[in-house]
Design an enzyme around this catalytic site. Structure first.
Site, PDB file in Angstrom:
ATOM      1  N   GLU A   7       0.815  -1.205   0.000  1.00 27.52           N
ATOM      2  CA  GLU A   7       0.000   0.000   0.000  1.00 27.52           C
ATOM      3  C   GLU A   7       0.849   1.256   0.000  1.00 27.52           C
ATOM      4  OE1 GLU A   7      -3.314  -1.984   2.927  1.00 27.52           O
ATOM      5  OE2 GLU A   7      -1.962  -0.463   3.681  1.00 27.52           O
ATOM      6  N   CYS A  43       3.071   8.185   1.886  1.00 23.96           N
ATOM      7  CA  CYS A  43       3.450   7.166   2.864  1.00 23.96           C
ATOM      8  C   CYS A  43       3.772   5.881   2.104  1.00 23.96           C
ATOM      9  CB  CYS A  43       2.273   6.981   3.827  1.00 23.96           C
ATOM     10  SG  CYS A  43       2.472   5.618   4.968  1.00 23.96           S
ATOM     11  N   CYS A 100       4.514  -7.728   7.606  1.00 26.72           N
ATOM     12  CA  CYS A 100       5.353  -7.193   8.678  1.00 26.72           C
ATOM     13  C   CYS A 100       5.528  -8.258   9.753  1.00 26.72           C
ATOM     14  CB  CYS A 100       4.699  -5.952   9.286  1.00 26.72           C
ATOM     15  SG  CYS A 100       5.732  -5.132  10.513  1.00 26.72           S
ATOM     16  N   CYS A 130       2.535  -6.076  15.967  1.00 26.17           N
ATOM     17  CA  CYS A 130       1.760  -5.145  16.794  1.00 26.17           C
ATOM     18  C   CYS A 130       0.324  -5.662  16.806  1.00 26.17           C
ATOM     19  CB  CYS A 130       1.801  -3.728  16.231  1.00 26.17           C
ATOM     20  SG  CYS A 130       3.470  -3.057  16.170  1.00 26.17           S
ATOM     21  N   CYS A 175      -2.477  -3.812  14.800  1.00 30.08           N
ATOM     22  CA  CYS A 175      -2.195  -3.428  13.418  1.00 30.08           C
ATOM     23  C   CYS A 175      -2.485  -4.592  12.473  1.00 30.08           C
ATOM     24  CB  CYS A 175      -0.733  -3.004  13.312  1.00 30.08           C
ATOM     25  SG  CYS A 175      -0.200  -2.696  11.621  1.00 30.08           S
ATOM     26  N   CYS A 196      -2.683   1.291   8.538  1.00 31.16           N
ATOM     27  CA  CYS A 196      -1.628   0.393   8.071  1.00 31.16           C
ATOM     28  C   CYS A 196      -2.152  -1.000   7.735  1.00 31.16           C
ATOM     29  CB  CYS A 196      -0.577   0.305   9.181  1.00 31.16           C
ATOM     30  SG  CYS A 196       0.873  -0.599   8.715  1.00 31.16           S
TER      31      CYS A 196
HETATM   32  N1  SAH Z   1       7.024  -0.592  11.443  1.00 32.13           N
HETATM   33  C1  SAH Z   1       7.078   0.828  11.484  1.00 32.13           C
HETATM   34  C2  SAH Z   1       6.370   1.531  10.344  1.00 32.13           C
HETATM   35  C3  SAH Z   1       5.019   1.027   9.913  1.00 32.13           C
HETATM   36  S1  SAH Z   1       3.639   1.324  10.993  1.00 32.13           S
HETATM   37  C4  SAH Z   1       6.575   1.329  12.830  1.00 32.13           C
HETATM   38  O1  SAH Z   1       6.132   0.523  13.631  1.00 32.13           O
HETATM   39  O2  SAH Z   1       6.666   2.519  13.083  1.00 32.13           O
HETATM   40  C5  SAH Z   1       3.464   3.075  11.011  1.00 32.13           C
HETATM   41  C6  SAH Z   1       2.607   3.592  12.150  1.00 32.13           C
HETATM   42  O3  SAH Z   1       1.230   3.277  11.926  1.00 32.13           O
HETATM   43  C7  SAH Z   1       2.984   3.017  13.499  1.00 32.13           C
HETATM   44  O4  SAH Z   1       3.126   4.020  14.460  1.00 32.13           O
HETATM   45  C8  SAH Z   1       1.783   2.135  13.800  1.00 32.13           C
HETATM   46  O5  SAH Z   1       1.617   1.951  15.159  1.00 32.13           O
HETATM   47  C9  SAH Z   1       0.644   2.903  13.153  1.00 32.13           C
HETATM   48  N2  SAH Z   1      -0.584   2.140  12.954  1.00 32.13           N
HETATM   49  C10 SAH Z   1      -0.708   0.849  12.603  1.00 32.13           C
HETATM   50  N3  SAH Z   1      -2.020   0.499  12.507  1.00 32.13           N
HETATM   51  C11 SAH Z   1      -2.738   1.598  12.820  1.00 32.13           C
HETATM   52  C12 SAH Z   1      -4.138   1.887  12.895  1.00 32.13           C
HETATM   53  N4  SAH Z   1      -5.048   0.960  12.634  1.00 32.13           N
HETATM   54  N5  SAH Z   1      -4.506   3.142  13.252  1.00 32.13           N
HETATM   55  C13 SAH Z   1      -3.580   4.103  13.500  1.00 32.13           C
HETATM   56  N6  SAH Z   1      -2.255   3.897  13.432  1.00 32.13           N
HETATM   57  C14 SAH Z   1      -1.830   2.656  13.103  1.00 32.13           C
END
Ligand code: SAH
Length: 347
Positions: free
Chosen positions: A94, A107, A114, A118, A121, A335
């Site tokens: 994406e 972005c 990944c 998390c 996510c 994400c």
């Molecule tokens: N792996 C890296 C970059 C990708 S995620 C990192 O962890 O920073 C980029 C950001 O998007 C991260 O801060 C993550 O916590 C956030 N993110 C992921 N899913 C999300 C969601 N559903 N709503 C808001 N932020 C989200």
């Protein structure tokens, strides 16, 4: 056949003169081709009108600028455009184009899937498939940039799918072409690499000569809770991440941002805000409080009032923060979400 064509961006641009498709071409012709791609962000040879018709035809028959296809675009009410991109092996990533009245941010993804796990996510849910090549990262940029109504892009953030610091070689090669004066000539200070926080790799990024910004996804001030929210953080202590962040700042003098996704009744309370403020009060960081983009997962977006109180508690200790309203929520711009809902769920 499409798959047999050579992708130009697979070869570092300074070596293009040696490519079979361009062999025997005068240097200024190769430069013209580079200018079409890097200065005018063109990815269609047929539009490169200063090249001779026969050269254009040869290139069309044998090459692609990048191998990326836009599989789907979704435009949100707030003008966020989320694109699902198909790579040459049919994997999907994406790329999101976000706008405010003053600026435009792209972005980009760095991996297919990944491995950071998390729990809030959806990219984490998909698991890890593979790294993107530098060419695929640049191809995302070009595929999206050439769709834009106007050329100005203010920021590039590596906050799409994947963990950029676990694909550092390719990310740095892509950045080299993004910032290269003869190439995209993008300002380093407009680039942000976002990481889950891998101390050794943060220091390596700082020492690489990268002159852009670092964002660290911390999400909680508490060790135990972080291990629950970020499965891969099992052996990575918060203090070691913050030490690496300080070193990053000392070496680069570039901004360090702490990202904190506010999850209702999980990490949005006063206790969390106070502990976070204590942790960060003497550091030169800015905190981005991110409103959660709700997914199929069990987490909920926190109330606006909780976000405001959280911010006030940080401010009392002199810790600056910004509340980031999620963009593109009506098009699943969180994400991994677009890809997730495009492909059959496997979890
Ligand atoms: N792996 C890296 C970059 C990708 S995620 C990192 O962890 O920073 C980029 C950001 O998007 C991260 O801060 C993550 O916590 C956030 N993110 C992921 N899913 C999300 C969601 N559903 N709503 C808001 N932020 C989200």
């Amino acid at each position: 056949m499409m798959t047999e064509k050579r992708v130009l961006l697979d070869t570092p641009p300074e070596q293009w003169g040696e490519l079979p498709a361009l062999a025997g071409l005068e240097g200024y012709r190769v430069k013209q081709l580079r200018d079409w791609i890097f200065k005018k962000r063109a990815s269609d040879f047929s539009k490169m009108t200063t090249l001779s018709k026969s050269l254009r035809d040869d290139l069309l028959a044998s090459c692609l600028v990048h191998g990326i296809e836009i599989a789907r675009s979704a435009r949100s009410r707030d003008k966020t455009v989320k694109r699902l991109l198909r790579l040459r092996d049919n994997e999907l990533v994406e790329c999101v184009d976000m706008q405010t009245p003053k600026s435009r941010t792209l972005c980009l993804s760095t991996q297919v899937g990944c491995a950071m796990g998390c729990t809030f996510c959806v990219s984490g849910l998909m698991g890890f498939t593979r790294n993107l090549s530098a060419s695929e990262i640049l191809g995302q940029f070009l595929a999206c940039a050439s769709e834009l109504p106007e050329p100005r892009i203010d920021h590039i953030v590596f906050m799409g799918m994947g963990e950029p610091l676990l694909n550092l070689t390719n990310v740095l090669e892509a950045i080299r072409v993004l910032v290269g004066e003869d190439y995209f000539n993008f300002a380093s200070r407009g680039i942000t690499v976002s990481t889950i926080g891998i101390p050794k790799m943060i220091v390596q990024l700082a020492k690489s000569g990268f002159k852009g910004n670092l964002a660290i996804s911390l999400h909680t001030p508490f060790e135990d809770e972080r291990r629950e929210l970020v499965k891969s953080a099992e052996r990575i202590g918060i203090e070691s991440i913050l030490t690496a962040a300080r070193e990053y700042f000392d070496l680069t003098h570039r901004d360090v941002t702490i990202e904190y996704v506010l999850l209702r009744d999980v990490n949005d309370g006063e206790g969390h805000a106070r502990a976070l403020a204590n942790l960060l009060e003497r550091m030169r960081v800015h905190v981005n409080l991110i409103m959660y983009n709700e997914t199929e997962l069990r987490y909920k977006r926190c109330d606006d009032s909780a976000a405001t109180s959280f911010q006030e508690i940080l401010a009392r200790k002199g810790v600056h923060s910004t509340i980031r309203r999620s963009k593109g929520t009506d098009v699943s711009a969180g994400c991994g979400q677009l890809r997730r809902y495009e492909t059959p769920a496997t979890h």
